[in-house]
Design an enzyme around this catalytic site. Structure first.
Site, PDB file in Angstrom:
ATOM      1  N   HIS A 127       4.107   8.686   3.994  1.00 28.30           N
ATOM      2  CA  HIS A 127       3.322   7.908   4.967  1.00 28.30           C
ATOM      3  C   HIS A 127       4.170   7.640   6.207  1.00 28.30           C
ATOM      4  CE1 HIS A 127       5.915   4.919   3.098  1.00 28.30           C
ATOM      5  NE2 HIS A 127       5.723   4.157   4.165  1.00 28.30           N
TER       6      HIS A 127
ATOM      7  N   ARG B  21      16.314   1.066  -7.786  1.00 29.05           N
ATOM      8  CA  ARG B  21      16.502   1.032  -6.331  1.00 29.05           C
ATOM      9  C   ARG B  21      15.787  -0.205  -5.814  1.00 29.05           C
ATOM     10  NH1 ARG B  21      13.838   3.306  -1.634  1.00 29.05           N
ATOM     11  NH2 ARG B  21      15.390   3.333   0.034  1.00 29.05           N
TER      12      ARG B  21
ATOM     13  N   ASP C  79       4.911   4.364   9.064  1.00 29.34           N
ATOM     14  CA  ASP C  79       4.725   2.905   9.131  1.00 29.34           C
ATOM     15  C   ASP C  79       3.842   2.578  10.330  1.00 29.34           C
ATOM     16  OD1 ASP C  79       6.380   2.674   6.982  1.00 29.34           O
ATOM     17  OD2 ASP C  79       8.166   2.139   8.131  1.00 29.34           O
TER      18      ASP C  79
HETATM   19  C1  GA4 Z   1       3.142   1.354   4.771  1.00 28.46           C
HETATM   20  C2  GA4 Z   1       4.149   0.430   5.456  1.00 28.46           C
HETATM   21  C3  GA4 Z   1       4.159  -0.989   4.882  1.00 28.46           C
HETATM   22  O1  GA4 Z   1       4.808  -0.976   3.604  1.00 28.46           O
HETATM   23  C4  GA4 Z   1       2.721  -1.534   4.688  1.00 28.46           C
HETATM   24  C5  GA4 Z   1       2.010  -0.604   3.706  1.00 28.46           C
HETATM   25  C6  GA4 Z   1       0.591  -0.988   3.301  1.00 28.46           C
HETATM   26  C7  GA4 Z   1       0.575  -1.712   1.957  1.00 28.46           C
HETATM   27  O2  GA4 Z   1       1.340  -1.357   1.063  1.00 28.46           O
HETATM   28  O3  GA4 Z   1      -0.230  -2.631   1.813  1.00 28.46           O
HETATM   29  C8  GA4 Z   1      -0.207   0.346   3.290  1.00 28.46           C
HETATM   30  C9  GA4 Z   1       0.746   1.403   3.911  1.00 28.46           C
HETATM   31  C10 GA4 Z   1       1.812   0.598   4.591  1.00 28.46           C
HETATM   32  C11 GA4 Z   1       0.033   2.342   4.937  1.00 28.46           C
HETATM   33  C12 GA4 Z   1      -1.405   2.737   4.537  1.00 28.46           C
HETATM   34  C13 GA4 Z   1      -2.149   1.615   3.772  1.00 28.46           C
HETATM   35  C14 GA4 Z   1      -1.503   0.281   4.093  1.00 28.46           C
HETATM   36  C15 GA4 Z   1      -0.731   0.812   1.949  1.00 28.46           C
HETATM   37  C16 GA4 Z   1      -1.822   1.743   2.317  1.00 28.46           C
HETATM   38  C17 GA4 Z   1      -2.372   2.607   1.486  1.00 28.46           C
HETATM   39  C18 GA4 Z   1       2.769  -3.002   4.293  1.00 28.46           C
HETATM   40  C19 GA4 Z   1       1.901  -1.270   5.903  1.00 28.46           C
HETATM   41  O4  GA4 Z   1       1.717  -2.024   6.834  1.00 28.46           O
HETATM   42  O5  GA4 Z   1       1.353  -0.008   5.831  1.00 28.46           O
END
Ligand code: GA4
Length: 319
Positions: free
Chosen positions: A184, A251, A186
């Site tokens: 993914h 980790r 951020d």
């Molecule tokens: C990825 C980055 C951060 O950890 C996060 C994640 C969020 C979550 O875990 O709730 C997301 C992920 C993240 C991106 C896509 C969406 C939202 C899980 C998911 C499937 C907190 C964020 O802001 O985006």
């Protein structure tokens, strides 16, 4: 469990390491800008965050994850904030990870919230220092614009503790890595990550090969988020990454995601838009982007939906 094929032989990291205390301010700014353009990821050394504070936060985090499941669940199921185990986000993504996702402004009745408050302040200050230097390096007039979004009392920044328990699949051929947190990018402006000495973080540059970033508990790993890619009109890259569960050792990563307030507008900064570089993205709010993020799966290329000439069908209909 997702097991990676034998073909995937990740190469070792060549991401830049930048010493924040060395040399002239201008030279450091230049290095930061170059790193954001070439890799979207870099390590920072001599960052000014006390090692004692980092250790204290890490100890509290390990202590939290060692609690019985029933105790951890008292924080609330991750929806999306709270304690989560294996389920990531709201659309069925899973990984070999348990985590605690907190809003940086909220206070929680959990033991680690005291250490977290102090730690978040320190890493937010580091993020702001880096953003100020980056703006100087880009030659922007308002060199405190980005950091003011993170410092805003309504900033939507979040803090995440990830615990990847040792995990390997003995029935699978070697290497027996399992995905801890899938591929993914951020969504926010800037991410500041600290991990213990167990490896797991990998990034994917244009050639699609995975690059392993070796852990360095004395440094922080910093990366450009989608919002910063938009603000710099694509000059900086929000690079896709993932975390692998290690077969032998736990980790632990502690991640600050610096975000603007929900009502903030995002679009390429006017000074980075010209005839040669027309605006790549349309104007949208962070709230709009966040909603899109949570309506899609983890690895979706969601930034494509916010391109300047992209039809807005999905956004308008589905959110
Ligand atoms: C990825 C980055 C951060 O950890 C996060 C994640 C969020 C979550 O875990 O709730 C997301 C992920 C993240 C991106 C896509 C969406 C939202 C899980 C998911 C499937 C907190 C964020 O802001 O985006």
């Amino acid at each position: 469990m997702v097991v990676l094929s034998e073909k995937s032989h990740p190469s070792l990291s060549n991401v830049p390491t930048i010493d924040l205390s060395c040399g002239k301010r201008g030279a450091v700014s230049e290095l930061l800008v170059k790193a954001c353009e070439s890799h979207g990821f870099f390590m920072v050394r001599n960052h000014g965050v006390s090692q004692d504070l980092v250790k204290k936060m890490e100890m509290e985090a390990f202590r939290f994850f060692a609690l019985p499941e029933s105790e951890k669940e008292k924080v609330g199921p991750a929806n999306p904030l709270g304690y989560g185990c294996r389920k990531i986000g709201l659309n069925g993504d899973v990984g070999r990870v348990e985590y605690l996702l907190l809003h940086t402004r909220a206070s929680y009745p959990i033991r680690l919230s005291h250490a977290a408050k102090e730690y978040i302040t320190a890493v937010r200050d580091l993020a702001c220092q880096i953003l100020d230097l980056i703006e100087e390096g880009l030659g922007l007039c308002d060199t405190k614009l980005l950091s003011s979004l993170l410092r805003d009392c309504e900033s939507d920044s979040v803090f995440r503790l990830n615990h990847y328990p040792p995990c390997r699949d003995l029935s699978a051929p070697s290497p027996r890595y399992a995905i801890g947190f899938g591929e993914h990018s951020d969504p926010q402006i800037l991410t500041i990550l600290h991990s213990n000495e167990t490896p797991g973080l990998q990034i994917s540059l244009q050639d699609e090969n995975w690059i392993t970033i070796p852990p360095d508990p004395t440094s922080f790993c910093v990366n450009v988020g989608d919002a910063l890619q938009v603000l710099t009109n694509g000059r900086f890259k929000s690079v896709r990454h993932r975390a692998l569960a290690n077969g032998f050792k736990p980790r632990l990563s502690m991640v600050y995601f610096g975000a603007p307030p929900l009502h903030s507008y995002l679009s390429p900064l006017p000074q980075l838009v010209n005839e040669e570089h027309p605006s790549l993205y349309r104007l949208f709010t962070w709230c709009e982007y966040k909603k899109a993020t949570y309506s899609l799966r983890l690895g979706h290329n969601r930034l494509d939906l916010f391109r300047a000439h992209e039809p807005r069908m999905l956004i308008d209909k589905d959110l």
